[in-house]
Design a protein around this motif. Structure first.
Motif, PDB file in Angstrom:
ATOM      1  N   ALA A   1       0.837  -1.207   0.000  1.00 17.11           N
ATOM      2  CA  ALA A   1       0.000   0.000   0.000  1.00 17.11           C
ATOM      3  C   ALA A   1       0.866   1.248   0.000  1.00 17.11           C
ATOM      4  CB  ALA A   1      -0.927  -0.018   1.203  1.00 17.11           C
ATOM      5  N   ASN A   2       0.497   2.224  -0.835  1.00 17.79           N
ATOM      6  CA  ASN A   2       1.330   3.409  -1.039  1.00 17.79           C
ATOM      7  C   ASN A   2       0.587   4.655  -0.595  1.00 17.79           C
ATOM      8  OD1 ASN A   2       3.105   5.370  -1.893  1.00 17.79           O
ATOM      9  ND2 ASN A   2       2.750   5.024  -4.083  1.00 17.79           N
ATOM     10  N   PRO A   3       0.864   5.159   0.609  1.00 16.82           N
ATOM     11  CA  PRO A   3       0.140   6.345   1.097  1.00 16.82           C
ATOM     12  C   PRO A   3       0.439   7.605   0.299  1.00 16.82           C
ATOM     13  CG  PRO A   3       1.965   5.780   2.559  1.00 16.82           C
ATOM     14  CD  PRO A   3       1.852   4.659   1.579  1.00 16.82           C
ATOM     15  N   ASN A   4       1.507   7.592  -0.494  1.00 18.38           N
ATOM     16  CA  ASN A   4       1.876   8.777  -1.273  1.00 18.38           C
ATOM     17  C   ASN A   4       1.262   8.786  -2.674  1.00 18.38           C
ATOM     18  OD1 ASN A   4       3.594   9.800   0.813  1.00 18.38           O
ATOM     19  ND2 ASN A   4       5.149   8.282   0.205  1.00 18.38           N
ATOM     20  N   ALA A   5       0.569   7.735  -3.024  1.00 20.79           N
ATOM     21  CA  ALA A   5      -0.058   7.692  -4.344  1.00 20.79           C
ATOM     22  C   ALA A   5      -1.125   8.776  -4.433  1.00 20.79           C
ATOM     23  CB  ALA A   5      -0.668   6.325  -4.592  1.00 20.79           C
ATOM     24  N   PRO A   6      -1.134   9.579  -5.493  1.00 22.24           N
ATOM     25  CA  PRO A   6      -2.143  10.641  -5.607  1.00 22.24           C
ATOM     26  C   PRO A   6      -3.570  10.102  -5.624  1.00 22.24           C
ATOM     27  CG  PRO A   6      -0.922  10.372  -7.675  1.00 22.24           C
ATOM     28  CD  PRO A   6      -0.213   9.568  -6.639  1.00 22.24           C
ATOM     29  N   GLU A   7      -3.751   8.836  -6.046  1.00 17.96           N
ATOM     30  CA  GLU A   7      -5.090   8.257  -6.077  1.00 17.96           C
ATOM     31  C   GLU A   7      -5.692   8.113  -4.691  1.00 17.96           C
ATOM     32  OE1 GLU A   7      -3.103   7.137  -9.880  1.00 17.96           O
ATOM     33  OE2 GLU A   7      -2.509   7.148  -7.765  1.00 17.96           O
ATOM     34  N   CYS A   8      -4.844   8.036  -3.642  1.00 16.47           N
ATOM     35  CA  CYS A   8      -5.369   7.913  -2.277  1.00 16.47           C
ATOM     36  C   CYS A   8      -6.237   9.115  -1.911  1.00 16.47           C
ATOM     37  CB  CYS A   8      -4.228   7.770  -1.279  1.00 16.47           C
ATOM     38  SG  CYS A   8      -3.354   6.188  -1.359  1.00 16.47           S
ATOM     39  N   ALA A   9      -5.917  10.271  -2.484  1.00 21.16           N
ATOM     40  CA  ALA A   9      -6.690  11.481  -2.181  1.00 21.16           C
ATOM     41  C   ALA A   9      -8.062  11.471  -2.840  1.00 21.16           C
ATOM     42  CB  ALA A   9      -5.913  12.713  -2.629  1.00 21.16           C
ATOM     43  N   LEU A  10      -8.286  10.531  -3.752  1.00 20.43           N
ATOM     44  CA  LEU A  10      -9.582  10.430  -4.419  1.00 20.43           C
ATOM     45  C   LEU A  10     -10.554   9.537  -3.655  1.00 20.43           C
ATOM     46  CD1 LEU A  10      -8.360  10.018  -8.127  1.00 20.43           C
ATOM     47  CD2 LEU A  10      -9.158  12.105  -7.002  1.00 20.43           C
ATOM     48  N   ILE A  11     -10.167   9.082  -2.470  1.00 22.98           N
ATOM     49  CA  ILE A  11     -10.982   8.171  -1.675  1.00 22.98           C
ATOM     50  C   ILE A  11     -11.376   8.868  -0.382  1.00 22.98           C
ATOM     51  CG2 ILE A  11     -11.106   5.905  -0.579  1.00 22.98           C
ATOM     52  CD1 ILE A  11      -8.786   5.066  -2.479  1.00 22.98           C
ATOM     53  N   GLY A  12     -12.676   8.979  -0.141  1.00 17.50           N
ATOM     54  CA  GLY A  12     -13.178   9.617   1.070  1.00 17.50           C
ATOM     55  C   GLY A  12     -14.123   8.690   1.808  1.00 17.50           C
ATOM     56  N   ARG A  13     -13.912   8.499   3.115  1.00 11.81           N
ATOM     57  CA  ARG A  13     -14.646   7.503   3.881  1.00 11.81           C
ATOM     58  C   ARG A  13     -15.697   8.126   4.800  1.00 11.81           C
ATOM     59  NH1 ARG A  13     -12.952   2.507   3.536  1.00 11.81           N
ATOM     60  NH2 ARG A  13     -11.156   2.187   2.164  1.00 11.81           N
ATOM     61  N   ASN A  14     -16.623   7.282   5.209  1.00  9.42           N
ATOM     62  CA  ASN A  14     -17.682   7.685   6.130  1.00  9.42           C
ATOM     63  C   ASN A  14     -17.049   8.082   7.460  1.00  9.42           C
ATOM     64  OD1 ASN A  14     -19.861   7.595   8.081  1.00  9.42           O
ATOM     65  ND2 ASN A  14     -21.058   6.499   6.538  1.00  9.42           N
ATOM     66  N   PRO A  15     -17.272   9.300   7.931  1.00 11.85           N
ATOM     67  CA  PRO A  15     -16.618   9.751   9.167  1.00 11.85           C
ATOM     68  C   PRO A  15     -17.123   9.033  10.411  1.00 11.85           C
ATOM     69  CG  PRO A  15     -18.204  11.378   8.405  1.00 11.85           C
ATOM     70  CD  PRO A  15     -18.101  10.352   7.324  1.00 11.85           C
ATOM     71  N   LEU A  16     -18.211   8.290  10.302  1.00 14.98           N
ATOM     72  CA  LEU A  16     -18.747   7.584  11.469  1.00 14.98           C
ATOM     73  C   LEU A  16     -18.282   6.136  11.538  1.00 14.98           C
ATOM     74  CD1 LEU A  16     -22.399   8.919  11.589  1.00 14.98           C
ATOM     75  CD2 LEU A  16     -20.525   9.467  13.143  1.00 14.98           C
ATOM     76  N   ASN A  17     -18.335   5.424  10.426  1.00 18.00           N
ATOM     77  CA  ASN A  17     -18.006   4.001  10.477  1.00 18.00           C
ATOM     78  C   ASN A  17     -16.854   3.600   9.557  1.00 18.00           C
ATOM     79  OD1 ASN A  17     -19.130   3.898   7.873  1.00 18.00           O
ATOM     80  ND2 ASN A  17     -21.115   3.179   8.628  1.00 18.00           N
ATOM     81  N   GLY A  18     -16.243   4.555   8.872  1.00 15.78           N
ATOM     82  CA  GLY A  18     -15.063   4.279   8.076  1.00 15.78           C
ATOM     83  C   GLY A  18     -15.303   3.581   6.763  1.00 15.78           C
ATOM     84  N   SER A  19     -16.542   3.278   6.451  1.00 18.23           N
ATOM     85  CA  SER A  19     -16.834   2.559   5.211  1.00 18.23           C
ATOM     86  C   SER A  19     -16.852   3.512   4.027  1.00 18.23           C
ATOM     87  CB  SER A  19     -18.181   1.846   5.329  1.00 18.23           C
ATOM     88  OG  SER A  19     -19.238   2.780   5.240  1.00 18.23           O
ATOM     89  N   LEU A  20     -17.038   2.938   2.839  1.00 15.51           N
ATOM     90  CA  LEU A  20     -17.205   3.741   1.634  1.00 15.51           C
ATOM     91  C   LEU A  20     -18.672   3.944   1.301  1.00 15.51           C
ATOM     92  CD1 LEU A  20     -14.371   2.139  -0.532  1.00 15.51           C
ATOM     93  CD2 LEU A  20     -14.336   4.380   0.569  1.00 15.51           C
TER      94      LEU A  20
END
Length: 958
Positions: free
Chosen positions: A746-765
């Motif tokens: 897993a690459n935390p520096n990949a720009p694609e990671c910024a295109l993913i936003g999770r549910n602030p309550l349960n962490g899901s998509l």
């Protein structure tokens, strides 16, 4: 019968037997029209505007004649062309969750927006914002033949003809009255289909004109997934029965509170009055359609009149009203974020205490007294409301007027204008409004809301799962309406004919040419009510339908040449070249050039080689340009952040994307294999480009009369494709760059990671509009889309002393289908490779005609085996949960048997059995692919989910 001549490679004649072919093996050629010798008769050549009656072009064209329409008892164009070899599934009557009420054509799997659908070589007004033609609008009663051209044709027809062209050639001259009526149903006694049409026409003005009018009605009844044994329950990829997490009784998803086994508390238990860790899933399958119900009324009229010996006036028009109904399982609170007051009158004391503990509230009694609201996600299926209903009603009309004729003995002209409109209204019932549910949660007591507006009735989420009152259902349920209007205006002027009386080097066939100009204007607007245009407001819809509008126009000039080079020489019976070019100026995307070139070589009688190259473009459509960004639903079965045991690096990525640290290790997998995706249009798009070539041969041996053979290799490459980045591409770049499934890279520096936003309550998509999920950027992607393969057609017709024999074989071998993400999808299925495209498929028809008895015809459909797109990785993963039998589909065959007889001089009776041996579809679970095509535990648009069906047709002409 099939005949061969020096100047015309193959012609179709109106012989009584008429071949009975699934596809006539033919090159692109000028077609004979009516038997009369009227000089102004139009010769329609798919892929060219040159109307030389001796023209043979280099583009491969497959032809379905009127005979095939009769044998198939076709009542809808979708049924005629949707299962042809090399054609992948578009939106059809088998698509329920994902349909927009249309039927579309998808050639080579390149997308239904990358081919043109025409009537007599003319564009049809699109049915929506994506510039796609609805096949429901094609008047089948007047189809003379259908032609499918492979490869780009933008230089002839303008943008969008990237994969090819589907051209419906209509009957030009009709005299008399013809009545057709047909009825069919499945062996299970459902899915009734009724069709009736009447066509009337005749000559006038002493034969100088002809007019024809046709009216039709069609009624298709539904088939439910609950009506078939293999689809009554929803199967997960591991073979278990599993449904949606939005079920009953209510689930309130706690974050911090766990039971003694460290399991999250969620579902309400009416016996204990508390939340417990286990929960039911909801079987949503039975309410969905395998066959969507449809009603259609249509009218078509055309006329021509010889104003002078050299000028013909013509006009035609069509009107269609189509209603398509869709149905889904009941709506509900699908894990959205809610404000739940602790003093809600239906909240049991045990749940109140659990909510306080989960949110760190020490003075629970005080919080209840103050009406403190807890921010939480809630899942609750509104079974009390009944199935969600969606109705699409489309009114479409289009008219053409023009004049054509002779300028000189060698040159003809054609000037025409066309205008069409389509208005599609979508009405939702039984979906519910989020704002009203939230209003009903804020209750003073069991009968009174804090806000009494709109006749609010409190909602009881904490009964036995069926406790929501009729009054509450009436309050939260409100019909919503979205209306989409499109229009298309076309002006066209063409000169065509012969530049010379002969060709080069002694060729007797003249040089053919066409040149002209065209203007097109498209307008579209989507008008939505307030609820439909608001993110999350209409429950269970995924994305909103915002109001917006757009328009563009294009000015074009084009030219074509067909040049006979050599004729009647040793080993060169004929050699000709062709070329074409078109300049286009789009008001939105600027200038483009498209062009083509080709060669035809006939070394000896009965053998012809052909090849062509086409450079085509597809300009961005109105939806791609103007659609506002919004959050909807996409497909994903496995979330890398879900479940226990994830690495520290992966945990950090998930937290950075919005997941609460406390929930890591307990994030749920996507609900019903669906996640949120955010997408929208872009005004910075440029036209995508395509380069295609075909190489082939046509064999019509004079030694074997009635035999023809064609084989053509095609290669289509699209560069700068207008595509959304796929969900898998973004997730893999962030979580699994090596695509090995273990997420150790897993690459935390990949720009694609910024295109993913999770549910602030349960962490899901999953979740409401506050959870963007995966943002899919629309743009001209760097990758290439490639489709290549070989089409083969063999046809043989032979008279006998008892009648006649006809055989035809039409097959497609797909060598490569590469997506813009670099995924090879030929012969594969899954969330990326949808709809599926088999490596090899064919249709073989054999027809026996017996004098005084009738015609017996058998059509064999065969499709190669398929495999799951991630099969290799799943088989190598010892922890894979996908059943091996779900990762491979064996080859699949069905047979259709038809009998036809002229019972009276002008009356023909036809009856048929489709899927003669009642072949069942393959079972692969409900979650292995995209939900548009993977439904009912199979792929109902590709494989037959309805079973054996019967059809009878009576046709009379006077």
């Amino acid at each position: 019968m099939l005949t061969y001549s020096k100047n015309i490679a193959l012609r179709l004649s109106a012989a009584p037997l008429a071949l009975g072919l699934a596809l006539a093996a033919a090159p692109a050629f000028a077609q004979d029209q009516a038997a009369d010798d009227n000089a102004a008769d139009v010769i329609v050549v798919t892929g060219s505007r040159i109307t030389n009656p001796n023209l043979v072009t280099s583009s491969p064209v497959k032809v379905l004649g009127a005979e095939e329409l009769q044998l198939r008892q076709t009542v809808n164009a979708e049924d005629l062309v949707g299962d042809l070899p090399g054609v992948t599934t578009g939106i059809s009557s088998a698509v329920n969750n994902g349909s927009n009420g249309t039927s579309t054509f998808n050639l080579r799997g390149l997308g239904d927006n990358r081919n043109l659908v025409l009537i007599d070589g003319n564009r049809i007004v699109p049915s929506g914002l994506s510039s796609v033609v609805d096949l429901n609008n094609i008047p089948t009663a007047l189809i003379e033949r259908t032609e499918v051209l492979t490869g780009g044709a933008s230089s002839v027809y303008g943008a969008d003809a990237v994969a090819g062209v589907l051209n419906f050639v209509m009957k030009k001259d009709f005299s008399g009255v013809q009545l057709n009526t047909s009825y069919g149903l499945t062996e299970e006694g459902d899915g009734d289909t009724f069709n009736a049409d009447i066509t009337m026409g005749g000559n006038f003005a002493d034969g100088r004109g002809n007019a024809v009018v046709s009216f039709g009605y069609q009624n298709v009844k539904p088939v439910l997934m609950g009506d078939r044994s293999f689809s009554r329950e929803t199967l997960d990829v591991d073979g278990s029965l599993v449904g949606s997490g939005t079920s009953t009784p209510t689930r309130v998803n706690l974050i911090n509170l766990r039971d003694a086994n460290d399991k999250k508390l969620s579902q309400f238990d009416p016996d204990t009055g508390t939340l417990v860790p286990t929960y039911n899933t909801y079987n949503f399958a039975p309410d969905n359609y395998f066959q969507t119900p449809r009603k259609r009324y249509n009218a078509y009229a055309s006329a021509w009149y010889d104003l002078t010996d050299s000028v013909e006036l013509y006009a035609k028009g069509m009107f269609n009203r189509t209603t398509v109904n869709l149905q889904l399982a009941p709506s509900g609170m699908f894990g959205d974020t809610w404000q739940l007051p602790l003093n809600n009158p239906f909240l049991p004391a045990g749940v109140q205490q659990q909510l306080c503990a989960d949110n760190g509230i020490t003075d629970c009694a005080g919080a209840i007294a103050n009406g403190t609201e807890i921010t939480t996600t809630i899942n609750r299926r509104f079974v009390e409301m009944g199935a969600r209903k969606a109705q699409y009603t489309t009114n479409m009309f289009q008219g053409w007027v023009g004049a054509r004729g002779d300028l000189t003995d060698l040159i003809k002209f054609d000037v025409s204008a066309s205008y069409g409109e389509s208005e599609k209204t979508r009405t939702y019932n039984n979906w519910g409004l989020k704002s009203r549910v939230q209003q009903a949660l804020r209750a003073v007591d069991a009968n009174t809301c804090v806000d009494e507006s709109n006749g609010c009735v409190p909602i009881n989420l904490f009964g036995d799962g069926k406790a929501i009152s009729d009054g509450t259902i009436a309050f939260i349920n409100a019909p919503t309406i979205v209306q989409v209007k499109t229009s298309m205006s076309v002006l066209n002027a063409t000169l065509n004919g012969d530049l010379t009386e002969t060709g080069f080097l002694g060729a007797t066939t003249p040089i053919g040419f066409a040149l002209g100009g065209e203007y097109r204007k498209y307008t579209a607007d989507q008008v939505s009510d307030s609820a439909s245009s608001t993110q999350d407001e209409v429950l269970g819809t995924g994305a909103p339908s915002p109001s917006y509008s757009g328009e563009y126009d294009v000015w074009e000039a084009y030219a074509e040449l067909n040049v006979p080079l050599i004729e009647d020489q040793p080993f060169i019976n004929s050699l000709s070249a062709e070329g074409g070019i078109r300049y286009s100026h789009y008001s939105t995307s600027g200038d483009t050039w498209t062009y083509k070139g080709g060669l035809n070589w006939e070394p000896i009688d009965g053998l012809r080689f052909r090849g062509n190259y086409q450079h085509a473009v597809r300009a961005p459509n109105l939806e791609e340009l103007f659609l506002p960004a919004s959050t909807g639903l996409g497909s994903l079965s496995k979330d890398p952040c879900a479940g226990p045991g994830i690495s520290a690096t992966l945990s950090a990525i998930c937290i950075a994307q919005g997941a609460p640290a406390a929930i890591i290790g307990n994030i749920d997998q996507p609900s019903a294999s669906q996640i949120n995706v955010t997408q929208g249009g872009s005004l910075s798009l440029k036209p995508e480009k395509a380069d295609s070539y075909t190489l082939g041969m046509v064999v019509t041996p004079t030694q074997v009369p009635g035999l023809s053979f064609t084989a053509d290799y095609y290669h289509i490459k699209i560069t700068d494709p207008i595509e959304y980045l796929s969900t898998n591409t973004i997730l893999n770049a962030c979580y699994d760059p090596n695509n090995d499934g273990d997420y150790s890279d897993a690459n935390p520096n990949a720009p694609e990671c910024a295109l993913i936003g999770r549910n602030p309550l349960n962490g899901s998509l999953n979740g409401g509009g506050d959870t963007p999920g995966v943002t899919l950027a629309l743009g001209n992607q760097d990758g290439e889309i490639i489709s290549s393969g070989i089409d083969v057609s063999v046809a043989y017709s032979r008279p006998t002393n008892f009648g006649g024999l006809n055989f035809s074989f039409n097959g497609n071998w797909t060598d490569q289908f590469l997506t813009a993400d670099g995924v090879e999808c030929a012969g594969k299925y899954g969330s990326t490779c949808d709809p599926m495209l088999p490596k090899f498929s064919f249709q073989f028809r054999s027809t026996v005609s017996l004098d005084n008895i009738g015609d017996f015809s058998l059509l064999w459909h065969w499709m190669d085996g398929m495999e799951y797109e991630d099969r290799a990785a799943e088989l190598a993963d010892p922890e894979s949960s996908v059943l091996p039998e779900y990762m491979k589909i064996d080859s699949y065959s069905t047979f259709d048997l038809t009998y036809r007889k002229d019972v009276f001089e002008n009356v023909t009776f036809t009856m048929g059995v489709s899927n003669l041996f009642d072949k069942k579809p393959p079972i692969v679970s409900n979650y292995i692919g995209d939900g548009t095509y993977n439904a009912g535990n199979t792929y109902p648009s590709t494989y037959d989910a309805l079973g054996r069906r019967y059809m009878a047709t009576l046709s009379a002409k006077f």
